[in-house]
Design a protein around this motif. Structure first.
Motif, mmCIF file in Angstrom:
data_model
loop_
_atom_site.group_PDB
_atom_site.id
_atom_site.type_symbol
_atom_site.label_atom_id
_atom_site.label_comp_id
_atom_site.label_asym_id
_atom_site.label_seq_id
_atom_site.Cartn_x
_atom_site.Cartn_y
_atom_site.Cartn_z
ATOM 1 N N ILE A 76 33.980 26.321 50.734
ATOM 2 C CA ILE A 76 35.190 27.040 51.114
ATOM 3 C C ILE A 76 35.309 28.258 50.210
ATOM 4 C CG2 ILE A 76 36.639 25.506 49.699
ATOM 5 C CD1 ILE A 76 38.931 26.155 51.724
ATOM 6 N N LEU A 77 35.616 29.388 50.809
ATOM 7 C CA LEU A 77 35.585 30.651 50.071
ATOM 8 C C LEU A 77 36.692 30.754 49.029
ATOM 9 C CD1 LEU A 77 34.657 33.011 53.029
ATOM 10 C CD2 LEU A 77 33.161 32.172 51.203
ATOM 11 N N TYR A 78 37.657 29.847 49.065
ATOM 12 C CA TYR A 78 38.671 29.798 48.006
ATOM 13 C C TYR A 78 38.017 29.582 46.644
ATOM 14 C CZ TYR A 78 42.959 28.457 45.541
ATOM 15 O OH TYR A 78 44.012 28.394 44.663
ATOM 16 N N THR A 79 36.891 28.893 46.618
ATOM 17 C CA THR A 79 36.171 28.625 45.367
ATOM 18 C C THR A 79 35.710 29.911 44.698
ATOM 19 O OG1 THR A 79 35.447 26.501 46.255
ATOM 20 C CG2 THR A 79 34.194 27.376 44.399
ATOM 21 N N VAL A 80 35.412 30.932 45.512
ATOM 22 C CA VAL A 80 34.919 32.215 44.988
ATOM 23 C C VAL A 80 35.882 33.348 45.353
ATOM 24 C CG1 VAL A 80 32.493 31.521 44.902
ATOM 25 C CG2 VAL A 80 33.429 32.456 47.030
ATOM 26 N N ARG A 81 37.161 33.022 45.373
ATOM 27 C CA ARG A 81 38.172 33.995 45.788
ATOM 28 C C ARG A 81 38.232 35.212 44.870
ATOM 29 N NH1 ARG A 81 40.185 29.535 43.519
ATOM 30 N NH2 ARG A 81 41.794 29.639 41.892
ATOM 31 N N ASP A 82 37.865 35.038 43.590
ATOM 32 C CA ASP A 82 37.853 36.191 42.685
ATOM 33 C C ASP A 82 36.756 37.180 43.088
ATOM 34 O OD1 ASP A 82 35.899 34.272 41.931
ATOM 35 O OD2 ASP A 82 35.762 35.163 39.928
ATOM 36 N N ALA A 83 35.658 36.666 43.633
ATOM 37 C CA ALA A 83 34.545 37.542 44.024
ATOM 38 C C ALA A 83 34.874 38.319 45.301
ATOM 39 C CB ALA A 83 33.276 36.724 44.205
ATOM 40 N N THR A 84 35.485 37.653 46.295
ATOM 41 C CA THR A 84 35.849 38.394 47.504
ATOM 42 C C THR A 84 36.958 39.408 47.214
ATOM 43 O OG1 THR A 84 37.342 36.578 48.127
ATOM 44 C CG2 THR A 84 35.143 36.594 49.110
ATOM 45 N N ALA A 85 37.779 39.130 46.186
ATOM 46 C CA ALA A 85 38.878 40.045 45.836
ATOM 47 C C ALA A 85 38.471 41.109 44.820
ATOM 48 C CB ALA A 85 40.051 39.241 45.274
ATOM 49 N N ARG A 86 37.219 41.078 44.347
ATOM 50 C CA ARG A 86 36.776 41.983 43.292
ATOM 51 C C ARG A 86 36.582 43.401 43.823
ATOM 52 N NH1 ARG A 86 33.569 38.687 39.977
ATOM 53 N NH2 ARG A 86 32.069 38.491 41.666
ATOM 54 N N ASP A 87 36.898 44.379 42.989
ATOM 55 C CA ASP A 87 36.715 45.789 43.342
ATOM 56 C C ASP A 87 35.243 46.161 43.176
ATOM 57 O OD1 ASP A 87 36.705 48.514 43.676
ATOM 58 O OD2 ASP A 87 38.272 48.923 42.174
ATOM 59 N N PRO A 88 34.537 46.483 44.261
ATOM 60 C CA PRO A 88 33.112 46.815 44.136
ATOM 61 C C PRO A 88 32.865 48.105 43.360
ATOM 62 C CG PRO A 88 33.890 47.241 46.354
ATOM 63 C CD PRO A 88 35.000 46.532 45.657
ATOM 64 N N LEU A 89 33.879 48.941 43.228
ATOM 65 C CA LEU A 89 33.717 50.184 42.480
ATOM 66 C C LEU A 89 33.852 49.979 40.977
ATOM 67 C CD1 LEU A 89 35.772 52.626 44.732
ATOM 68 C CD2 LEU A 89 33.354 51.997 44.880
ATOM 69 N N ALA A 90 34.298 48.773 40.583
ATOM 70 C CA ALA A 90 34.532 48.503 39.167
ATOM 71 C C ALA A 90 33.627 47.410 38.606
ATOM 72 C CB ALA A 90 35.994 48.104 38.951
ATOM 73 N N SER A 91 32.661 46.934 39.410
ATOM 74 C CA SER A 91 31.812 45.831 38.965
ATOM 75 C C SER A 91 30.470 45.885 39.671
ATOM 76 C CB SER A 91 32.486 44.486 39.261
ATOM 77 O OG SER A 91 31.631 43.412 38.938
ATOM 78 N N ASP A 92 29.437 45.442 38.958
ATOM 79 C CA ASP A 92 28.114 45.306 39.568
ATOM 80 C C ASP A 92 27.907 43.925 40.183
ATOM 81 O OD1 ASP A 92 27.344 47.888 38.850
ATOM 82 O OD2 ASP A 92 26.640 47.236 36.870
ATOM 83 N N LEU A 93 28.880 43.033 40.003
ATOM 84 C CA LEU A 93 28.780 41.698 40.565
ATOM 85 C C LEU A 93 29.104 41.735 42.054
ATOM 86 C CD1 LEU A 93 30.627 39.762 37.717
ATOM 87 C CD2 LEU A 93 28.166 39.664 38.225
#
Length: 391
Positions: free
Chosen positions: A77-94
């Motif tokens: 379930i994507l709730y487990t990685v909710r920080d990654a889906t919510a992450r700003d791609p312009l501010a992180s290489d992850l």
């Protein structure tokens, strides 16, 4: 319906079955026996959950049987990685946003995802909100690109009953989104009702039967998800309180009753196995209609086995024993705790029917931005390594 198959007798009998003395029994809590309380049902040799074979990633299957969770059924379930889906791609290489997270989960080996809403960071491809026909089409293209299948969503269940026109329209929109994404199932992260009273569960059953009928016309199976309270005991008899409500129980659990009064062709359930084991720890005695105190230890796998086709999805989350948080467990990545998933999946069977979704509410970290996706890989490896025990 067989509502009382998980009777297990007195506390002394349970302690003898588990092979632990009174001090150890109390200090480690009933929860330490998460899988082992099933022993009297199975006739298995007594053992503590953490002592059993668990099929961790370092276990290469020597002396073990078939794979318990086939590759195509391994989900998250994507709730487990909710920080990654919510992450700003312009501010992180992850990995950031749905597309990059899908790519990473596919690399880990996952083949299914369960959504927990359709929002991501505004700078990710597609923008912030993808809860639309257009957004669903974009999400579907990314799922297809990485060989993933959508299998459910913890999304919109109308709060109104009878249904308002606005709620009905929103519900139908979510069914349309589910079909675009290719889901067989659509559900919610909450219980049908927070009440303990039978009358409220009857109302909830009427509502869910109606919603399930609408979903079925669209080719979708509607499911509800549990926390611990929903496997507590239903208040359905005994003396009435000053508001005319029952104060005692027949010993049937709330979701057991829900299974009985909903149409099996219209309403399905997703068992959160962690919260079911918390319920096992918390709700093991009840006050019967005659005022006596009775013990009835919950057997999650036994309930699924008796209603197998009603449980197409699971949340597969693990825990270590806690004697301080009131729940019996602290949540940890799948395969690193004491819940005996080898026994659970072996008992419920139907491995080509059930869809286990890895979940860990605690995976996102404020100090370690890579943690949730790293732990998703650990959880996948442990799920993939589960093997049936050879007899």
């Amino acid at each position: 319906m067989t509502a009382f198959n998980d009777e297990s007798g007195s506390g002394d009998a349970l302690r003898r079955t588990l092979g632990v003395n009174r001090r150890r029994f109390l200090s480690t809590c009933t929860a330490v026996a998460a899988g082992a309380v099933a022993a009297p049902v199975l006739g298995a040799s007594p053992a503590l959950a953490q002592d059993r074979g668990r099929g961790h990633s370092h276990d290469h299957g020597h002396g073990r049987g078939h794979v318990l969770v086939p590759p195509g059924k391994r989900g998250i379930i994507l709730y487990t990685v909710r920080d990654a889906t919510a992450r700003d791609p312009l501010a992180s290489d992850l990995p950031s946003g749905f597309r990059e997270v899908f790519k990473q989960l596919a690399r880990h080996g996952y083949r299914q995802v369960e959504f927990a809403g359709y929002n991501q960071h505004a700078n990710a491809p597609g923008g912030a909100g993808l809860e639309s026909v257009e957004g669903a089409s974009l999400l579907r293209s990314w799922l297809d690109d990485y060989g993933l299948r959508a299998q459910g969503n913890h999304g919109f269940i109308p709060p109104s009953w009878p249904l308002t026109t606005a709620d009905l329209d929103t519900f139908k929109k979510h069914l349309e989104i589910a079909n675009i994404l290719g889901m067989d199932h659509m559900g919610t992260g909450g219980d049908p009702t927070g009440s303990s009273y039978r009358a409220d569960w009857d109302v909830a059953a009427d509502k869910w039967n109606a919603l399930g009928r609408i979903a079925r016309r669209e080719g979708i199976k509607l499911y509800t998800h549990n926390h611990d309270a929903a496997y507590g005991f239903l208040l359905d008899g005994g003396p009435l309180d000053d508001q005319g409500r029952p104060t005692r129980s027949s010993g049937i659990r709330k979701l057991e009753y829900f299974l009985k009064v909903t149409d099996p062709k219209l309403v399905w359930l997703e068992m959160d196995i962690f919260w079911a084991h918390v319920a096992q720890y918390k709700f093991h005695t009840y006050t019967a209609h005659d005022g006596s105190t009775r013990e009835k230890v919950f057997d999650p796998a036994g309930l699924v086995a008796r209603h197998n086709k009603r449980y197409p999805l699971f949340h597969a989350k693990d825990g270590v024993v806690s004697t301080t948080n009131g729940m019996g467990y602290d949540m940890v990545p799948f395969g690193t705790g004491v819940i005996d998933y080898t026994t659970f999946f072996s008992r419920v069977g139907e491995r080509n029917y059930h869809n286990p979704m890895v979940e860990d509410d605690n995976s996102p970290s404020a100090t370690d931005p890579a943690q949730s996706l790293r732990e998703a890989k650990i959880s996948y490896d442990n799920l993939a390594a589960l093997r049936a025990k050879k007899h």
